[in-house]
Design a protein around this motif. Structure first.
Motif, PDB file in Angstrom:
ATOM      1  N   TYR A   1       0.707  -1.284   0.064  1.00  0.00           N
ATOM      2  CA  TYR A   1      -0.066  -0.042  -0.032  1.00  0.00           C
ATOM      3  C   TYR A   1       0.944   1.255   0.005  1.00  0.00           C
ATOM      4  O   TYR A   1       0.507   2.179  -0.723  1.00  0.00           O
ATOM      5  N   LEU A   2       1.967   1.299   0.781  1.00  0.00           N
ATOM      6  CA  LEU A   2       2.844   2.442   0.842  1.00  0.00           C
ATOM      7  C   LEU A   2       3.411   2.524  -0.689  1.00  0.00           C
ATOM      8  O   LEU A   2       3.589   3.761  -0.986  1.00  0.00           O
ATOM      9  N   ARG A   3       3.925   1.450  -1.052  1.00  0.00           N
ATOM     10  CA  ARG A   3       4.465   1.478  -2.664  1.00  0.00           C
ATOM     11  C   ARG A   3       3.537   1.995  -3.522  1.00  0.00           C
ATOM     12  O   ARG A   3       4.019   3.012  -4.214  1.00  0.00           O
ATOM     13  N   SER A   4       2.427   1.603  -3.478  1.00  0.00           N
ATOM     14  CA  SER A   4       1.270   2.312  -4.156  1.00  0.00           C
ATOM     15  C   SER A   4       1.191   3.875  -3.903  1.00  0.00           C
ATOM     16  O   SER A   4       0.986   4.726  -5.129  1.00  0.00           O
ATOM     17  N   LEU A   5       1.154   4.414  -2.763  1.00  0.00           N
ATOM     18  CA  LEU A   5       1.255   5.781  -2.556  1.00  0.00           C
ATOM     19  C   LEU A   5       2.387   6.403  -3.061  1.00  0.00           C
ATOM     20  O   LEU A   5       2.102   7.476  -3.600  1.00  0.00           O
TER      21      LEU A   5
END
Length: 179
Positions: free
Chosen positions: A22-26
Motif C-alpha cells: 500500500y505504501l508502495r502504491s502511494l
C-alpha cells in the motif's frame, strides 16, 4: 498495530509486510523512478518504527499510516526539488578539454620543459624524490600502492613528491622567468 505496541514481534513483522504494498502504491503516485519509490517506502517504514508508540489504539490505523506516508513522500519531493535547483545541466561547452585531445601525451615543444630536459631533471633529483615522482606521477600509482612498493609511509611519499615538484620547477625555469 495494538499487538505490535504490546511487543508481539510476529504481529509487527506481519503489519509491516502487509502495509508495504500500500505504501508502495502511494509513493508510485508521486515518483516515476523505482528507486525513489522504494526510498520513500523505506523512509515511511523507518518512521513508523520510530513513532509506533504514538499510535492511539482508539483511533483508526489507516489515517495515521497515510499521514506518515504523505509526510515522508512530501519530504522526499522537497529534497529532490531543492537538489534540482542546485544542479546545473552540463553541456560540451563546460568541458575543459575536447575529447580528442584529452589524456594524450602532451608535446613539450612550446616551453623550456622538453621531454629530454624533464627526464634529465628527474634523474638529477635526490633518490627518494626521484622514486616518488616515478612511482606516483609517471607510473600513476596510488599513494598506498607506492607505499607498499617502497616500504615508505604515505606521508613520506607526499613530502618527497612535493619537494620533487618544487625542485623540478626551479630546475626547469627559464632564465627570463627568474625575477
Amino acid at each position: 498495530m495494538v499487538r505490535a505496541q504490546d511487543g508481539d514481534r510476529q504481529a509487527y513483522r506481519l503489519l509491516l509486510e502487509d502495509v508495504t504494498p500500500y505504501l508502495r502504491s502511494l509513493a508510485a503516485r508521486c515518483f516515476k523512478d523505482p528507486s525513489d519509490i522504494e526510498d520513500a517506502v523505506q523512509d515511511t517504514l523507518l518512521t513508523i518504527h520510530v513513532v509506533r508508540r504514538t499510535y492511539d489504539p482508539g483511533r483508526p490505523f489507516g489515517p495515521w499510516l497515510v499521514a506518515i506516508a504523505n509526510r515522508r513522500i512530501i519530504d522526499r519531493l522537497r529534497r529532490q526539488t531543492r537538489a534540482k535547483f542546485r544542479e546545473i545541466a552540463l553541456t560540451s561547452k563546460h568541458e575543459t578539454f575536447s575529447p580528442t585531445s584529452a589524456n594524450l601525451q602532451q608535446d613539450f615543444d612550446d616551453g623550456p620543459a622538453h621531454a629530454e630536459e624533464l627526464q634529465a631533471a628527474i634523474e638529477n633529483l635526490p633518490p627518494d624524490q626521484r622514486q616518488a615522482i616515478k612511482l606516483l606521477k609517471l607510473k600513476e600509482m596510488s599513494l598506498k600502492e607506492a607505499a607498499l612498493a617502497t616500504g615508505r609511509s604515505v606521508d613520506a611519499l607526499k613530502v618527497a613528491t612535493h619537494r620533487a615538484i618544487k625542485r623540478l620547477r626551479k630546475m626547469l625555469q627559464q632564465p627570463s622567468d627568474v625575477p
